[in-house]
Design a protein around this motif. Structure first.
Motif, PDB file in Angstrom:
ATOM      1  N   PHE A  46       0.840  -1.201   0.000  1.00 35.07           N
ATOM      2  CA  PHE A  46       0.000   0.000   0.000  1.00 35.07           C
ATOM      3  C   PHE A  46       0.875   1.252   0.000  1.00 35.07           C
ATOM      4  N   ASP A  47       1.925   1.251   0.833  1.00 34.28           N
ATOM      5  CA  ASP A  47       2.827   2.408   0.886  1.00 34.28           C
ATOM      6  C   ASP A  47       3.539   2.622  -0.447  1.00 34.28           C
ATOM      7  N   LEU A  48       3.963   1.537  -1.084  1.00 31.43           N
ATOM      8  CA  LEU A  48       4.632   1.662  -2.386  1.00 31.43           C
ATOM      9  C   LEU A  48       3.683   2.270  -3.414  1.00 31.43           C
ATOM     10  N   ARG A  49       2.433   1.843  -3.418  1.00 28.37           N
ATOM     11  CA  ARG A  49       1.442   2.429  -4.336  1.00 28.37           C
ATOM     12  C   ARG A  49       1.191   3.888  -3.986  1.00 28.37           C
ATOM     13  N   LEU A  50       1.162   4.176  -2.693  1.00 28.42           N
ATOM     14  CA  LEU A  50       0.941   5.541  -2.232  1.00 28.42           C
ATOM     15  C   LEU A  50       2.033   6.482  -2.741  1.00 28.42           C
ATOM     16  N   ILE A  51       3.277   6.026  -2.746  1.00 33.29           N
ATOM     17  CA  ILE A  51       4.364   6.910  -3.190  1.00 33.29           C
ATOM     18  C   ILE A  51       4.467   7.000  -4.704  1.00 33.29           C
ATOM     19  N   GLY A  52       3.690   6.170  -5.414  1.00 34.00           N
ATOM     20  CA  GLY A  52       3.627   6.345  -6.861  1.00 34.00           C
ATOM     21  C   GLY A  52       3.968   5.132  -7.699  1.00 34.00           C
ATOM     22  N   LEU A  53       4.333   4.027  -7.088  1.00 32.68           N
ATOM     23  CA  LEU A  53       4.616   2.818  -7.862  1.00 32.68           C
ATOM     24  C   LEU A  53       3.313   2.093  -8.181  1.00 32.68           C
ATOM     25  N   ASP A 129      -4.169   7.638 -10.843  1.00 36.88           N
ATOM     26  CA  ASP A 129      -4.189   8.812  -9.965  1.00 36.88           C
ATOM     27  C   ASP A 129      -2.973   8.817  -9.053  1.00 36.88           C
ATOM     28  N   GLN A 130      -2.463  10.002  -8.833  1.00 32.96           N
ATOM     29  CA  GLN A 130      -1.343  10.152  -7.902  1.00 32.96           C
ATOM     30  C   GLN A 130      -1.865  10.707  -6.588  1.00 32.96           C
ATOM     31  N   ALA A 131      -1.391  10.157  -5.505  1.00 33.52           N
ATOM     32  CA  ALA A 131      -1.775  10.645  -4.174  1.00 33.52           C
ATOM     33  C   ALA A 131      -1.164  12.027  -3.957  1.00 33.52           C
ATOM     34  N   PRO A 132      -1.794  12.838  -3.113  1.00 36.98           N
ATOM     35  CA  PRO A 132      -1.223  14.151  -2.796  1.00 36.98           C
ATOM     36  C   PRO A 132       0.172  13.993  -2.157  1.00 36.98           C
ATOM     37  N   PRO A 134       1.646  15.180   0.558  1.00 35.51           N
ATOM     38  CA  PRO A 134       1.762  14.786   1.973  1.00 35.51           C
ATOM     39  C   PRO A 134       1.508  13.285   2.181  1.00 35.51           C
ATOM     40  N   ALA A 135       0.578  12.725   1.422  1.00 41.48           N
ATOM     41  CA  ALA A 135       0.300  11.285   1.533  1.00 41.48           C
ATOM     42  C   ALA A 135       1.486  10.475   1.021  1.00 41.48           C
ATOM     43  N   ARG A 136       2.115  10.933  -0.048  1.00 39.78           N
ATOM     44  CA  ARG A 136       3.295  10.231  -0.567  1.00 39.78           C
ATOM     45  C   ARG A 136       4.437  10.277   0.441  1.00 39.78           C
ATOM     46  N   ILE A 137       4.601  11.417   1.078  1.00 34.33           N
ATOM     47  CA  ILE A 137       5.649  11.541   2.108  1.00 34.33           C
ATOM     48  C   ILE A 137       5.351  10.596   3.269  1.00 34.33           C
ATOM     49  N   MET A 138       4.101  10.509   3.656  1.00 24.53           N
ATOM     50  CA  MET A 138       3.722   9.598   4.743  1.00 24.53           C
ATOM     51  C   MET A 138       3.941   8.146   4.341  1.00 24.53           C
ATOM     52  N   GLY A 139       3.669   7.824   3.093  1.00 23.30           N
ATOM     53  CA  GLY A 139       3.922   6.460   2.609  1.00 23.30           C
ATOM     54  C   GLY A 139       5.402   6.133   2.637  1.00 23.30           C
TER      55      GLY A 139
END
Length: 172
Positions: A46-53, A129-132, A134-139
């Protein structure tokens, strides 16, 4: 170094006695590893997807797996308490354990911040879609923190405080 009352109490519990039976410790180690796999296999992805992968995967689809990660975390908490109870001196005075607990606390604060500030903004992110930011940083922070937890746990056996009769004898 003489044991504290807390250490003596922990070592006198039924759980400590149980953990010193033939199969309890290896079984708990296996369960701890299984819990880690569940946790990192779901939260990590989930975190990897959150950061953009793997942007082609919708975030809600991956988020549905998070309960498995929570289950893995619960398994790890229960087995970790078992280890700690059986050999408290090997954890209380171990810098690797302190590091592991620090990273676990940071991961907990990070997940709390994510769900209170960013989850509503990412729960409907579809394919592409790309997460905002701040969400990518949290991921990314989540990945770093969980890798810190894993590393601290792995290093526990390499930095065990000695059980000694004198403070200057490392191998007695």
């Amino acid at each position: 170094m003489s044991p504290t009352a807390f250490e003596l109490w922990l070592k006198s519990t039924w759980l400590a006695d149980f953990m010193h039976t033939a199969w309890a410790w290896p079984t708990a180690e296996s369960l701890h590893f299984f819990g880690l796999c569940l946790l990192m296999g779901t939260v990590g992805v989930f975190d990897l997807r959150l950061i953009g992968l793997a942007k082609q995967i919708p975030l809600p689809a991956l988020h549905r797996l998070i309960p498995f990660g929570i289950g893995g975390f619960i398994i790890n908490i229960l087995t970790g308490i078992s280890f700690f109870t059986a050999e408290p001196d090997q954890y209380l005075y171990n810098p690797s354990f302190h590091t592991k607990m620090l990273f676990m606390t940071l991961a907990g604060v990070n997940v709390l911040l994510f769900y209170t500030t960013m989850f509503k903004k990412v729960r409907n992110c579809g394919p592409g879609d790309q997460a905002p930011m701040p969400a990518r940083i949290m991921g990314a922070a989540s990945l770093v923190f969980w890798i810190g937890v894993i590393s601290g746990g792995r290093l526990l056996t390499f930095f065990r405080p000695p059980i000694i009769s004198c403070p200057w004898c490392w191998f007695s």
